[in-house]
Write an enzyme that holds these catalytic residues in place. Structure first.
Site, PDB file in Angstrom:
ATOM      1  CB  SER A   9      -9.780 -22.992 -11.581  1.00  0.00           C
ATOM      2  OG  SER A   9      -8.674 -22.174 -11.813  1.00  0.00           O
ATOM      3  CG  ASP A  69      -3.251 -27.788 -13.022  1.00  0.00           C
ATOM      4  OD1 ASP A  69      -2.853 -26.699 -13.461  1.00  0.00           O
ATOM      5  OD2 ASP A  69      -4.334 -27.941 -12.441  1.00  0.00           O
ATOM      6  CG  HIS A  93      -6.274 -25.675 -14.446  1.00  0.00           C
ATOM      7  ND1 HIS A  93      -5.818 -25.824 -13.155  1.00  0.00           N
ATOM      8  CD2 HIS A  93      -7.184 -24.663 -14.405  1.00  0.00           C
ATOM      9  CE1 HIS A  93      -6.419 -24.941 -12.364  1.00  0.00           C
ATOM     10  NE2 HIS A  93      -7.256 -24.237 -13.103  1.00  0.00           N
TER      11      HIS A  93
END
Length: 254
Positions: free
Chosen positions: A80, A206, A234
């Site tokens: 991320s 995601d 995610h």
């Protein structure tokens, strides 16, 4: 400043970078097995866990601090926000970063002209405003975005919440600075400058960084391999641990 880095195992050097709002403890579910293959360095990014904050809080500064904390060549796995930090580090220090693994990564988290693969910028404004009045609830709402739509959403959400404050509470200033990075950073023009081999591990469902982003990255990185994890959102290293470990180990040891 000095980063808090936990080191385990032996072998090729592998640095793990967490995402916004979290800390290095988020990797606990996979670090024991990864340490059987690598000399593993689990980082608390500045302002998180046991690492002090830095100024200015930018991708460039974060990458500089990481580069100064590791004297030799390393492989880097970023999740991320950690993926954006990893990309910046690889671009700024190409002789130091050998290979990249990007998990749920995107060059641009927000929607822009000619870029629909993000979320509305106002979402980050709302999170930043709400931190002052409802700190814990705001963080947990952001975590829900990371688990949403995945087959194991409830389990992943439970893991994220369980890890959230195990290494203390990041300051509102650090969290807001991180949100500004998520809202404002756009690395699309720099992607073609990444010369290292890259493994993209991306969840099929995601919603924070849609899977279309991963296909875009594969097409624009010079040396990229994409692995989409079916049923994952995610955080595939939480929802599909063995698949994640197999992919990462195969790529870095191949």
């Amino acid at each position: 400043m000095k980063l808090h880095i936990e080191t385990h195992g032996a072998g090729k050097e592998l640095v793990l970078l967490h995402g916004w709002g979290m800390h290095g403890g988020i990797w606990e579910g996979v670090q024991e097995q990864l340490a059987q293959h690598f000399r593993l360095h689990v980082v608390d990014l500045p302002g998180y866990g046991a690492s002090s904050a830095c100024e200015p809080y930018t991708l460039t500064r974060l990458a500089e601090i990481l580069a100064g904390s590791f004297p030799g060549r390393v492989n880097v796995c970023g999740w991320s926000l950690g993926g954006q930090v990893a990309l910046t580090w690889a671009q700024q220090s190409p002789a130091q970063v050998e290979r990249l693994v990007l998990v749920g990564a995107t060059p641009c988290f927000t929607k822009r002209v000619c870029w629909e693969n993000g979320i509305d910028p106002e979402v980050f404004d709302i999170f930043a405003r709400n931190l002052q009045q409802a700190y814990e609830a705001t963080l947990k709402r952001f975590l829900s975005l990371q688990a949403r739509a995945g087959e194991d959403a409830r389990q992943v959400m439970a893991q994220l919440r369980a890890n959230l404050f195990t290494r203390g509470r990041p300051s509102i200033e650090v969290l807001r600075a991180g949100l500004r990075i998520l809202q404002e950073s756009d690395l699309r023009d720099e992607i073609g400058l990444i010369t290292q081999p890259v493994l993209l591990i991306h969840g099929e469902y995601d919603t924070l960084a849609p899977v279309a982003v991963a296909y875009w990255l594969k097409d624009h990185l010079l040396k990229a391999r994409l692995e989409v994890v079916p049923g994952s959102a995610h955080a595939p290293f939480l929802s599909h641990r063995q698949d994640f470990i197999k992919l990462l180990v195969g790529f870095l040891r191949g």
